[in-house]
Design an enzyme around this catalytic site. Structure first.
Site, mmCIF file in Angstrom:
data_model
loop_
_atom_site.group_PDB
_atom_site.id
_atom_site.type_symbol
_atom_site.label_atom_id
_atom_site.label_comp_id
_atom_site.label_asym_id
_atom_site.label_seq_id
_atom_site.Cartn_x
_atom_site.Cartn_y
_atom_site.Cartn_z
ATOM 1 N N GLY A 192 0.856 -1.177 0.000
ATOM 2 C CA GLY A 192 0.000 0.000 0.000
ATOM 3 C C GLY A 192 0.894 1.228 0.000
ATOM 4 N N PRO A 193 0.302 2.416 -0.087
ATOM 5 C CA PRO A 193 1.106 3.643 -0.095
ATOM 6 C C PRO A 193 1.616 3.979 1.306
ATOM 7 C CG PRO A 193 -1.205 4.202 -0.045
ATOM 8 C CD PRO A 193 -1.140 2.698 -0.159
ATOM 9 N N MET A 194 2.367 5.035 1.417
ATOM 10 C CA MET A 194 2.809 5.497 2.729
ATOM 11 C C MET A 194 1.588 5.851 3.583
ATOM 12 S SD MET A 194 6.141 7.709 1.710
ATOM 13 C CE MET A 194 6.599 8.048 3.394
ATOM 14 N N SER B 121 3.207 -0.970 8.428
ATOM 15 C CA SER B 121 3.990 -1.302 9.621
ATOM 16 C C SER B 121 3.068 -1.759 10.745
ATOM 17 C CB SER B 121 4.819 -0.101 10.078
ATOM 18 O OG SER B 121 5.713 0.286 9.049
ATOM 19 N N ASP C 44 10.179 -5.228 7.246
ATOM 20 C CA ASP C 44 9.463 -4.001 6.911
ATOM 21 C C ASP C 44 10.243 -3.238 5.838
ATOM 22 O OD1 ASP C 44 7.355 -2.232 7.086
ATOM 23 O OD2 ASP C 44 8.139 -1.139 8.818
ATOM 24 N N GLU C 45 9.567 -2.373 5.092
ATOM 25 C CA GLU C 45 10.198 -1.526 4.065
ATOM 26 C C GLU C 45 11.029 -2.369 3.108
ATOM 27 O OE1 GLU C 45 9.396 1.596 3.912
ATOM 28 O OE2 GLU C 45 9.414 2.537 5.899
ATOM 29 N N VAL C 46 10.463 -3.499 2.698
ATOM 30 C CA VAL C 46 11.228 -4.490 1.942
ATOM 31 C C VAL C 46 11.674 -3.934 0.583
ATOM 32 C CG1 VAL C 46 9.212 -5.631 0.916
ATOM 33 C CG2 VAL C 46 11.292 -6.942 1.345
ATOM 34 N N GLN C 47 10.983 -2.897 0.073
ATOM 35 C CA GLN C 47 11.375 -2.315 -1.223
ATOM 36 C C GLN C 47 12.741 -1.644 -1.172
ATOM 37 O OE1 GLN C 47 9.098 -0.853 0.751
ATOM 38 N NE2 GLN C 47 9.871 1.213 1.027
ATOM 39 N N HIS D 108 -6.008 12.842 -6.973
ATOM 40 C CA HIS D 108 -5.189 13.919 -6.417
ATOM 41 C C HIS D 108 -3.684 13.612 -6.386
ATOM 42 C CE1 HIS D 108 -9.248 15.085 -4.734
ATOM 43 N NE2 HIS D 108 -8.849 16.137 -5.433
HETATM 44 P P1 ADP Z 1 2.916 2.625 6.690
HETATM 45 O O1 ADP Z 1 3.828 1.576 7.286
HETATM 46 O O2 ADP Z 1 2.011 2.076 5.623
HETATM 47 O O3 ADP Z 1 3.645 3.875 6.224
HETATM 48 P P2 ADP Z 1 2.110 3.074 9.434
HETATM 49 O O4 ADP Z 1 1.636 1.756 9.963
HETATM 50 O O5 ADP Z 1 3.511 3.497 9.803
HETATM 51 O O6 ADP Z 1 1.909 3.106 7.845
HETATM 52 O O7 ADP Z 1 1.154 4.255 9.917
HETATM 53 C C1 ADP Z 1 -0.237 4.208 9.759
HETATM 54 C C2 ADP Z 1 -0.817 5.300 10.652
HETATM 55 O O8 ADP Z 1 -0.472 6.587 10.141
HETATM 56 C C3 ADP Z 1 -2.327 5.344 10.715
HETATM 57 O O9 ADP Z 1 -2.857 4.423 11.628
HETATM 58 C C4 ADP Z 1 -2.594 6.778 11.161
HETATM 59 O O10 ADP Z 1 -2.497 6.861 12.565
HETATM 60 C C5 ADP Z 1 -1.396 7.547 10.600
HETATM 61 N N1 ADP Z 1 -1.697 8.431 9.453
HETATM 62 C C6 ADP Z 1 -1.120 9.633 9.228
HETATM 63 N N2 ADP Z 1 -1.535 10.169 8.066
HETATM 64 C C7 ADP Z 1 -2.406 9.295 7.505
HETATM 65 C C8 ADP Z 1 -3.177 9.267 6.284
HETATM 66 N N3 ADP Z 1 -3.137 10.264 5.383
HETATM 67 N N4 ADP Z 1 -3.953 8.191 6.045
HETATM 68 C C9 ADP Z 1 -4.011 7.189 6.942
HETATM 69 N N5 ADP Z 1 -3.317 7.159 8.100
HETATM 70 C C10 ADP Z 1 -2.518 8.185 8.399
#
Ligand code: ADP
Length: 202
Positions: free
Chosen positions: A15-17, A22, A99-102, A197
């Site tokens: 999924g995206p950031m 995580s 984590d961050e396997v890419q 967007h």
């Molecule tokens: P990833 O590993 O995919 O980057 P994380 O697990 O580190 O994601 O973080 C997810 C958390 O980030 C969410 O539970 C929420 O608290 C927070 N968050 C901050 N900005 C956003 C956003 N735009 N959409 C969803 N969650 C967000």
């Protein structure tokens, strides 16, 4: 922990950031620990050092991990060859999470398959798309080979719809398609965006 699979297999979380990759990795790993399984978690080292670390979600949950420079470090660590942290000297752990396997190297694909073949539950989390919304490195290969794939969405910072993409901003402006993936010293940031967007300038 009952697994629907017999023995080893590969689970991929993408999924995206900010989509909670995580968080989901931490959730699965924590449940395995509660089930008294032997778990080892890795993540890429940002500072090129091999050291004890933690995987942290944006919401602040953490789990112990080892920061590695590449798949070779993971192989060495699993083989008990490191002098720094002596954990899980063979036999292999029941569960290996990354984590961050890419951000590792392509050898991580072969490693994941070898571990799964040897009976390990392998859980990998990473970006499916880069900031241009192009498939990220060897992630398509992992997705194709995995027994289980979970695609998570974040929330679009512009409209609140489910976000599937990572918007890269440089100095507050959308990054250009040919901006280098790694920029040193520039003021860059990322936001979760939906298809509408997400902007990539020419
Ligand atoms: P990833 O590993 O995919 O980057 P994380 O697990 O580190 O994601 O973080 C997810 C958390 O980030 C969410 O539970 C929420 O608290 C927070 N968050 C901050 N900005 C956003 C956003 N735009 N959409 C969803 N969650 C967000």
């Amino acid at each position: 922990l009952k697994s629907p699979y017999h023995g080893g297999h590969l689970e991929v979380i993408v999924g995206p950031m900010f989509s909670g990759k995580s968080e989901e990795l931490i959730r699965r790993v924590t449940r395995a620990v509660i089930a008294r399984q032997r778990v080892q978690v890795y993540k890429p080292a940002i500072d090129d050092r091999y050291h004890a670390a933690a995987v942290a979600s944006h919401a602040g949950r953490t789990v112990d991990a080892v920061a590695v420079r590449g798949a070779a470090d993971i192989r060495a660590h699993l083989a008990g060859e490191d002098t720094l942290l002596r954990v899980d000297v063979p036999p292999l752990p029941d569960v290996v999470g990354i984590d961050e396997v890419q951000f590792l190297d392509g050898d991580v694909v072969l490693l994941a398959l070898e571990l799964a073949d040897q009976g390990v539950r392998v859980i990998l989390a990473g970006l499916d798309l880069d900031f241009r919304a192009e498939p990220f490195g060897w992630m398509p290969d992992l997705l194709a080979r995995a027994e289980s794939v979970e695609k998570l969405t974040a929330i679009c910072t512009v409209c609140g719809a489910p976000a599937t993409r990572s918007q890269r901003l440089i100095g507050g402006e959308p990054a250009r398609f040919d901006d280098p993936v790694v920029l040193v010293g520039a003021l860059e940031s990322y936001e979760a965006r939906c298809r509408v967007h997400h902007v990539v300038s020419d």
